[in-house]
Write an enzyme that holds these catalytic residues in place. Structure first.
Site, mmCIF file in Angstrom:
data_model
loop_
_atom_site.group_PDB
_atom_site.id
_atom_site.type_symbol
_atom_site.label_atom_id
_atom_site.label_comp_id
_atom_site.label_asym_id
_atom_site.label_seq_id
_atom_site.Cartn_x
_atom_site.Cartn_y
_atom_site.Cartn_z
ATOM 1 N N THR A 243 17.201 -127.207 23.668
ATOM 2 C CA THR A 243 18.215 -126.746 24.611
ATOM 3 C C THR A 243 18.893 -125.513 24.029
ATOM 4 O O THR A 243 18.718 -125.188 22.851
ATOM 5 C CB THR A 243 19.228 -127.876 24.911
ATOM 6 O OG1 THR A 243 20.179 -127.430 25.879
ATOM 7 C CG2 THR A 243 19.977 -128.314 23.649
ATOM 8 N N CYS A 244 19.648 -124.810 24.870
ATOM 9 C CA CYS A 244 20.376 -123.613 24.412
ATOM 10 C C CYS A 244 21.420 -123.281 25.461
ATOM 11 O O CYS A 244 22.020 -124.189 26.039
ATOM 12 C CB CYS A 244 19.412 -122.446 24.170
ATOM 13 S SG CYS A 244 18.513 -121.929 25.637
#
Length: 287
Positions: A243-244
């Site tokens: 994720t980011c």
């Protein structure tokens, strides 16, 4: 110069490899440059001024699911097919994707191809900056397009939605790895998108995407990548969800995992642009 022994047309290829294969009839090169607003760079204008010969421009924001309010979500298969055919990219092509930052947004397009079941796709190690620094050929001409049929087979196991990520976070059944900077992960720096809370998904681990790269924008070798992941407290025996901020640099970690031979990974497409928006989702702060 001889190609690197690390060249793999399904993950990462060197500038030497690309230079050797640039005239291959079934090679297609894509410029997938994309930048955050704060970077003050115009990817399309830079492409128009100079790009690797015969490269096509892949617009991450346009080739997306625009029915969603979230930024550049993965496109529906029919839109992916339509846009790629319009670029002259189809079945039987070896695709190489690059960007202007080294390895940044190109990995997102690599992941999108794999999501669509297309495996013959690699990221250019070091990107356009390395290509230019080596004095290699560039041009400002648009490519000659020849249509080719494309078939896709969406690989749903490679992407996670918010419900699946919340479930994984609650049960601890996967390592959730956040590619944002440490300050954003800890909730000490504001998010670049307005209206988002600061912090991270409870139970997730932080591995800023830059940590898997060398100073010249190339990716570290697999053995070193493994040490970087383990130093971040990540149990590589578990499945991984990357994720980011909006699903772009998460793909850099996905590419690193693939390089290491860790096949059981998926990307949270909504990422913090989604999780940080909803007050009913728990947020953790601190390390």
């Amino acid at each position: 110069m001889t190609p690197s022994p690390q060249d793999d047309p399904r993950t990462l290829v060197s500038t030497d490899w690309l230079a050797k294969h640039l005239r291959d009839p079934d090679l297609r090169v894509l410029d997938a440059s994309w930048y955050l607003p704060a970077q003050n760079r115009d990817a399309k204008a830079e492409y128009a001024a100079a790009h690797i010969p015969a490269a096509r421009f892949f617009d991450i924001d346009e080739i997306s699911d625009q029915r969603s309010s979230l930024p550049h979500m993965a496109p529906p298969p029919e839109k992916f097919i339509s846009r790629l055919r319009a670029m002259g990219v189809g079945d039987g092509h070896q695709v190489v994707v690059y960007d202007g930052a080294g390895i940044f947004s190109a990995a997102r397009v690599w992941w999108t191809f794999r999501l669509m079941g297309k495996l013959d796709v690699a990221v250019l190690d070091g990107g356009f900056a390395k290509w230019q620094a080596e004095g290699r050929e560039v041009e400002d001409m648009p490519p000659v397009i020849r249509d080719r049929h494309m078939t896709v087979s969406r690989q749903n196991h490679l992407v996670k939605d918010v419900t699946q990520v919340a479930h994984a976070a609650k049960l601890g059944e996967a390592e959730i790895i956040d590619a944002r900077s440490a300050a954003r992960f800890r909730g000490e720096a504001p998010e670049p998108r307005a209206g988002l809370r600061s912090g991270h998904i409870p139970g997730s681990k932080n591995l800023p995407f830059a940590d898997v790269l060398n100073a010249d924008g190339t990716m570290k070798p697999p053995a070193e990548l493994k040490r970087v992941f383990e130093a971040a407290g990540i149990d590589l025996r578990k499945p991984v969800i990357t994720t980011c901020g909006s699903g772009v640099t998460a793909a850099v970690l996905s590419l690193a995992l693939e390089r290491m031979g860790h096949r059981n990974h998926a990307l949270y497409d909504g990422s913090w642009a989604e999780w940080g928006m909803y007050d009913d989702l728990r947020v953790a702060t601190g390390p």
